[in-house]
Design a protein around this motif. Structure first.
Motif, PDB file in Angstrom:
ATOM      1  N   ARG A 194       0.818  -1.221   0.000  1.00 20.84           N
ATOM      2  CA  ARG A 194       0.000   0.000   0.000  1.00 20.84           C
ATOM      3  C   ARG A 194       0.850   1.270   0.000  1.00 20.84           C
ATOM      4  O   ARG A 194       0.573   2.215  -0.747  1.00 20.84           O
ATOM      5  N   LEU A 195       1.884   1.317   0.833  1.00 19.19           N
ATOM      6  CA  LEU A 195       2.695   2.532   0.928  1.00 19.19           C
ATOM      7  C   LEU A 195       3.537   2.743  -0.322  1.00 19.19           C
ATOM      8  O   LEU A 195       3.740   3.885  -0.754  1.00 19.19           O
ATOM      9  N   VAL A 196       4.045   1.664  -0.892  1.00 18.06           N
ATOM     10  CA  VAL A 196       4.832   1.792  -2.121  1.00 18.06           C
ATOM     11  C   VAL A 196       3.941   2.258  -3.267  1.00 18.06           C
ATOM     12  O   VAL A 196       4.338   3.090  -4.088  1.00 18.06           O
ATOM     13  N   LYS A 197       2.717   1.751  -3.320  1.00 17.81           N
ATOM     14  CA  LYS A 197       1.786   2.160  -4.376  1.00 17.81           C
ATOM     15  C   LYS A 197       1.481   3.655  -4.336  1.00 17.81           C
ATOM     16  O   LYS A 197       1.066   4.231  -5.342  1.00 17.81           O
ATOM     17  N   SER A 198       1.687   4.274  -3.176  1.00 23.88           N
ATOM     18  CA  SER A 198       1.404   5.707  -3.053  1.00 23.88           C
ATOM     19  C   SER A 198       2.470   6.566  -3.714  1.00 23.88           C
ATOM     20  O   SER A 198       2.302   7.779  -3.832  1.00 23.88           O
ATOM     21  N   ASP A 199       3.583   5.949  -4.145  1.00 25.51           N
ATOM     22  CA  ASP A 199       4.672   6.696  -4.784  1.00 25.51           C
ATOM     23  C   ASP A 199       4.837   6.196  -6.222  1.00 25.51           C
ATOM     24  O   ASP A 199       5.438   5.145  -6.452  1.00 25.51           O
ATOM     25  N   PRO A 200       4.342   6.936  -7.217  1.00 29.35           N
ATOM     26  CA  PRO A 200       4.401   6.469  -8.616  1.00 29.35           C
ATOM     27  C   PRO A 200       5.820   6.237  -9.117  1.00 29.35           C
ATOM     28  O   PRO A 200       6.051   5.324  -9.918  1.00 29.35           O
ATOM     29  N   VAL A 201       6.765   7.047  -8.673  1.00 35.02           N
ATOM     30  CA  VAL A 201       8.143   6.887  -9.150  1.00 35.02           C
ATOM     31  C   VAL A 201       8.746   5.586  -8.626  1.00 35.02           C
ATOM     32  O   VAL A 201       9.375   4.829  -9.373  1.00 35.02           O
ATOM     33  N   LEU A 202       8.532   5.308  -7.355  1.00 37.96           N
ATOM     34  CA  LEU A 202       9.029   4.052  -6.797  1.00 37.96           C
ATOM     35  C   LEU A 202       8.392   2.856  -7.505  1.00 37.96           C
ATOM     36  O   LEU A 202       9.057   1.841  -7.743  1.00 37.96           O
ATOM     37  N   MET A 203       7.120   2.949  -7.825  1.00 36.39           N
ATOM     38  CA  MET A 203       6.448   1.864  -8.529  1.00 36.39           C
ATOM     39  C   MET A 203       7.113   1.613  -9.882  1.00 36.39           C
ATOM     40  O   MET A 203       7.340   0.460 -10.283  1.00 36.39           O
ATOM     41  N   LYS A 204       7.470   2.673 -10.579  1.00 35.71           N
ATOM     42  CA  LYS A 204       8.147   2.514 -11.869  1.00 35.71           C
ATOM     43  C   LYS A 204       9.517   1.862 -11.692  1.00 35.71           C
ATOM     44  O   LYS A 204       9.911   0.991 -12.477  1.00 35.71           O
ATOM     45  N   ILE A 205      10.228   2.286 -10.650  1.00 38.26           N
ATOM     46  CA  ILE A 205      11.550   1.708 -10.396  1.00 38.26           C
ATOM     47  C   ILE A 205      11.438   0.219 -10.115  1.00 38.26           C
ATOM     48  O   ILE A 205      12.187  -0.600 -10.669  1.00 38.26           O
ATOM     49  N   PHE A 206      10.497  -0.163  -9.265  1.00 37.81           N
ATOM     50  CA  PHE A 206      10.369  -1.573  -8.906  1.00 37.81           C
ATOM     51  C   PHE A 206       9.868  -2.418 -10.088  1.00 37.81           C
ATOM     52  O   PHE A 206      10.194  -3.599 -10.189  1.00 37.81           O
ATOM     53  N   ARG A 207       9.092  -1.828 -10.980  1.00 38.09           N
ATOM     54  CA  ARG A 207       8.684  -2.570 -12.178  1.00 38.09           C
ATOM     55  C   ARG A 207       9.895  -2.852 -13.073  1.00 38.09           C
ATOM     56  O   ARG A 207      10.001  -3.926 -13.671  1.00 38.09           O
ATOM     57  N   VAL A 208      10.785  -1.880 -13.170  1.00 43.55           N
ATOM     58  CA  VAL A 208      12.012  -2.093 -13.943  1.00 43.55           C
ATOM     59  C   VAL A 208      12.843  -3.209 -13.315  1.00 43.55           C
ATOM     60  O   VAL A 208      13.345  -4.105 -14.008  1.00 43.55           O
TER      61      VAL A 208
END
Length: 251
Positions: free
Chosen positions: A161-175
């Motif tokens: 939930r907390l990671v989903k609140s940060d779009p940039v972090l989500m992009k990094i983790f998808r990479v």
């Protein structure tokens, strides 16, 4: 900021509203602190990852100079780890702050190497790994298990939930999730090609122990420690590639 101030004025007009506003502030602090701790641990591990791979490459180029496929795969692994580090660095730069000053205590590969080889990464005997198949075999299993653990953890974080609140972090983790499978493949491939065994149950248990130690002991202590300082420089300061010309697209 003005909206937050207006919300505060409305909530402070009654005791229930005061408690609700205090809860909102606490939630905001928890989110910021959690992501700060998470990013600091990841940026340390990504830097440690690509600098440690330099030692692996040194050994492979001496052991198997003709195995160009293996060398190319490890070079790509190194490049990916470096790119991940740069993305996290950019994430911190955009927030105008440095990572928390975490050290090898929070490094998964650090702990694994110390347990399996009874020495720190920086003191790992590269010549022994070059000369002894058993040592190189052990190193391949350690790296493969570490990368597989990283993949599973990223899958969890992408649904956090907390990671989903940060779009940039989500992009990094998808990479990172996209890159990870190619990271353990060359080491598992070498083990199969040379008829070496897969990790045994006790090696997997060590991996699980290191992860649990970090998740349930070290991370909470870091989260609650008000005295932990921040780095005063970037881990890659002084490296030839320390400052990329452009930030990666994910950041």
């Amino acid at each position: 900021m003005a909206g937050l101030a207006l919300l505060a004025l409305r909530k402070l007009s009654d005791p229930g509203g005061f408690r609700e506003f205090g809860g909102l502030l606490m939630l905001k602090w928890v989110r910021r602190r959690y992501l700060d701790v998470l990013g600091s641990i990841y940026i340390y591990n990504e830097h440690r990852g690509y600098t440690a791979i330099d030692r692996v490459l040194e050994a492979v180029r001496v052991r198997s100079p003709g195995d160009t496929d293996l060398i190319a795969a490890i070079e790509q692994h190194r490049a990916d780890e470096r790119a991940h580090y740069v993305m996290f660095r950019r994430w911190f730069e955009l927030q105008g702050r440095m990572p928390l000053a975490v050290d090898r205590t929070f490094g998964h590969i650090d702990r694994f190497i110390e347990i399996m080889f009874r020495t720190r990464i920086d003191q790992l005997d590269t010549q022994a790994i070059i000369d002894d198949d058993r040592q190189f075999e052990k190193l391949c299993r350690v790296i493969a298990l570490t990368e597989q653990r990283g993949y599973r953890q990223v899958e969890i974080l992408l649904n956090h939930r907390l990671v989903k609140s940060d779009p940039v972090l989500m992009k990094i983790f998808r990479v990172i999730k996209k890159d990870e499978p190619s990271h353990w493949a060359p080491y598992e491939g070498w083990l199969r090609k040379h008829g070496k065994r897969e990790p045994k149950w006790w090696e997997r248990r060590i991996d699980t122990f290191i992860h649990s130690e970090l998740l349930f002991l070290k991370l909470p202590v870091l989260f609650l420690n008000p005295f932990i300082g921040r780095r005063t420089d970037w881990a890659d300061s002084g490296e030839a590639q320390a400052k990329p010309a452009t930030a990666p697209a994910a950041a």
